[in-house]
Design a protein around this motif. Structure first.
Motif, PDB file in Angstrom:
ATOM      1  N   LEU A  88       0.846  -1.188   0.000  1.00  0.00           N
ATOM      2  CA  LEU A  88       0.000   0.000   0.000  1.00  0.00           C
ATOM      3  C   LEU A  88       0.883   1.240   0.000  1.00  0.00           C
ATOM      4  CD1 LEU A  88      -2.889   1.190   0.242  1.00  0.00           C
ATOM      5  CD2 LEU A  88      -2.549   1.166   2.708  1.00  0.00           C
ATOM      6  N   THR A  89       0.566   2.167  -0.893  1.00  0.00           N
ATOM      7  CA  THR A  89       1.252   3.454  -0.972  1.00  0.00           C
ATOM      8  C   THR A  89       0.198   4.541  -0.951  1.00  0.00           C
ATOM      9  OG1 THR A  89       3.013   2.484  -2.326  1.00  0.00           O
ATOM     10  CG2 THR A  89       2.824   4.891  -2.356  1.00  0.00           C
ATOM     11  N   ILE A  90       0.492   5.604  -0.222  1.00  0.00           N
ATOM     12  CA  ILE A  90      -0.383   6.769  -0.204  1.00  0.00           C
ATOM     13  C   ILE A  90       0.383   7.905  -0.857  1.00  0.00           C
ATOM     14  CG2 ILE A  90      -1.671   8.379   1.253  1.00  0.00           C
ATOM     15  CD1 ILE A  90      -1.646   6.058   3.370  1.00  0.00           C
ATOM     16  N   LEU A  91      -0.232   8.548  -1.839  1.00  0.00           N
ATOM     17  CA  LEU A  91       0.411   9.617  -2.598  1.00  0.00           C
ATOM     18  C   LEU A  91      -0.412  10.893  -2.465  1.00  0.00           C
ATOM     19  CD1 LEU A  91       2.426  10.667  -4.817  1.00  0.00           C
ATOM     20  CD2 LEU A  91       0.790   9.773  -6.491  1.00  0.00           C
ATOM     21  N   PHE A  92       0.230  11.965  -1.997  1.00  0.00           N
ATOM     22  CA  PHE A  92      -0.407  13.274  -1.924  1.00  0.00           C
ATOM     23  C   PHE A  92       0.229  14.172  -2.974  1.00  0.00           C
ATOM     24  CE2 PHE A  92      -0.582  11.644   2.453  1.00  0.00           C
ATOM     25  CZ  PHE A  92      -1.930  11.768   2.721  1.00  0.00           C
ATOM     26  N   LYS A  93      -0.590  15.014  -3.613  1.00  0.00           N
ATOM     27  CA  LYS A  93      -0.089  16.020  -4.552  1.00  0.00           C
ATOM     28  C   LYS A  93      -0.625  17.376  -4.126  1.00  0.00           C
ATOM     29  CE  LYS A  93       0.258  13.063  -8.613  1.00  0.00           C
ATOM     30  NZ  LYS A  93      -0.177  12.871 -10.012  1.00  0.00           N
ATOM     31  N   SER A 116       7.194   7.196  12.817  1.00  0.00           N
ATOM     32  CA  SER A 116       8.543   7.234  12.243  1.00  0.00           C
ATOM     33  C   SER A 116       8.929   5.946  11.516  1.00  0.00           C
ATOM     34  CB  SER A 116       9.568   7.531  13.343  1.00  0.00           C
ATOM     35  OG  SER A 116       9.488   6.549  14.348  1.00  0.00           O
ATOM     36  N   ASP A 117       8.122   4.905  11.619  1.00  0.00           N
ATOM     37  CA  ASP A 117       8.461   3.659  10.930  1.00  0.00           C
ATOM     38  C   ASP A 117       7.921   3.606   9.505  1.00  0.00           C
ATOM     39  OD1 ASP A 117       5.946   3.589  12.104  1.00  0.00           O
ATOM     40  OD2 ASP A 117       5.966   1.417  12.384  1.00  0.00           O
ATOM     41  N   ARG A 118       7.324   4.678   9.029  1.00  0.00           N
ATOM     42  CA  ARG A 118       6.868   4.788   7.643  1.00  0.00           C
ATOM     43  C   ARG A 118       7.916   5.567   6.841  1.00  0.00           C
ATOM     44  NH1 ARG A 118       3.993   1.975  10.097  1.00  0.00           N
ATOM     45  NH2 ARG A 118       1.840   2.242  10.647  1.00  0.00           N
ATOM     46  N   PHE A 143       4.691   1.830   3.675  1.00  0.00           N
ATOM     47  CA  PHE A 143       4.648   1.120   4.948  1.00  0.00           C
ATOM     48  C   PHE A 143       5.829   0.181   5.153  1.00  0.00           C
ATOM     49  CE2 PHE A 143       0.563   2.828   4.229  1.00  0.00           C
ATOM     50  CZ  PHE A 143       0.077   3.143   5.479  1.00  0.00           C
ATOM     51  N   ASN A 144       6.655   0.003   4.134  1.00  0.00           N
ATOM     52  CA  ASN A 144       7.875  -0.811   4.231  1.00  0.00           C
ATOM     53  C   ASN A 144       7.603  -2.258   4.630  1.00  0.00           C
ATOM     54  OD1 ASN A 144       9.405   1.508   3.648  1.00  0.00           O
ATOM     55  ND2 ASN A 144       9.381   2.085   5.805  1.00  0.00           N
ATOM     56  N   ARG A 145       6.410  -2.716   4.358  1.00  0.00           N
ATOM     57  CA  ARG A 145       6.056  -4.101   4.654  1.00  0.00           C
ATOM     58  C   ARG A 145       4.806  -4.454   3.861  1.00  0.00           C
ATOM     59  NH1 ARG A 145       1.591  -4.071   7.831  1.00  0.00           N
ATOM     60  NH2 ARG A 145       1.255  -2.247   9.148  1.00  0.00           N
ATOM     61  N   LEU A 146       4.522  -5.716   3.813  1.00  0.00           N
ATOM     62  CA  LEU A 146       3.313  -6.206   3.175  1.00  0.00           C
ATOM     63  C   LEU A 146       2.118  -5.968   4.088  1.00  0.00           C
ATOM     64  CD1 LEU A 146       3.317  -7.620   0.445  1.00  0.00           C
ATOM     65  CD2 LEU A 146       3.292  -9.795   1.634  1.00  0.00           C
ATOM     66  N   ILE A 147       1.016  -5.537   3.533  1.00  0.00           N
ATOM     67  CA  ILE A 147      -0.229  -5.425   4.275  1.00  0.00           C
ATOM     68  C   ILE A 147      -0.934  -6.772   4.125  1.00  0.00           C
ATOM     69  CG2 ILE A 147      -2.400  -4.170   4.541  1.00  0.00           C
ATOM     70  CD1 ILE A 147       0.098  -2.430   4.996  1.00  0.00           C
ATOM     71  N   LEU A 148      -1.262  -7.375   5.236  1.00  0.00           N
ATOM     72  CA  LEU A 148      -1.869  -8.706   5.222  1.00  0.00           C
ATOM     73  C   LEU A 148      -3.376  -8.611   5.390  1.00  0.00           C
ATOM     74  CD1 LEU A 148       0.711 -10.445   7.578  1.00  0.00           C
ATOM     75  CD2 LEU A 148       0.750 -10.309   5.074  1.00  0.00           C
TER      76      LEU A 148
END
Length: 173
Positions: A88-93, A116-118, A143-148
């Protein structure tokens, strides 16, 4: 009848949470893409929205699953389910004045909201031929990990974090 994958289940939950907010008037969904790459057997679901029809901050949620994620789910004996999930990635513009202190304040606000872990990355673009000091900024939160699939309820709560982020980012316009 087929058993939907973790990606499909997360997509439906994420889509439902956002469309409920759209119907309620909290956000305005402006774009949606549901893509499947048949050459790589990967999936991408993107939904873009703003807080209101004329909001200066746009947000896109990007849910991705590749062949490894699908295979881990469908063939658990091969990989023991280690990669069954999605990214999952969240993108703001947004646009704002190009000042170093604004970049730092944005980083601090988003770290306060997301932790801080993101990974929070800011990318800036501008037209060097224009005399304006305004820039276009893209901010990604990863998130530097897989979302389960076990974390599916977190997707509902995440919408609140996203809307909080949009409200904070609007202050920098």
């Amino acid at each position: 009848m087929f058993d939907p994958t973790a990606f499909e289940n997360m997509k439906v939950v994420m889509e439902g949470a956002l469309y409920d907010r759209d119907i309620g008037g909290e956000i305005a969904i402006t774009d949606r893409n549901d893509l499947m790459n048949l050459a790589k057997l990967s999936r991408v679901y993107e939904v873009t929205f703003t807080e209101s029809a004329n909001s200066a901050v746009q947000c896109t949620l990007i849910l991705q699953a590749n062949l490894e994620n699908l295979a881990a789910e469908l063939l658990p004996s091969n990989q023991e389910g280690q990669s069954a999930g999605a990214h999952l990635t969240i993108l703001f513009k947004m646009r704002h004045e190009n000042r170093q202190e604004l970049h730092e304040e944005i980083e601090e606000e988003l770290t306060r909201i997301w932790g801080s872990d993101r990974s929070i990355k800011q990318k800036v673009s501008f037209n060097p031929m224009e005399k304006s000091n305004e820039i276009m900024k893209e901010i990604t939160i990863e998130f530097n990990r897989l979302i389960l699939e076990d974390q599916i309820d977190d997707l509902f709560m995440m919408v609140d974090y996203i809307l909080d982020s949009v409200k904070k980012l609007k202050q920098f316009n």
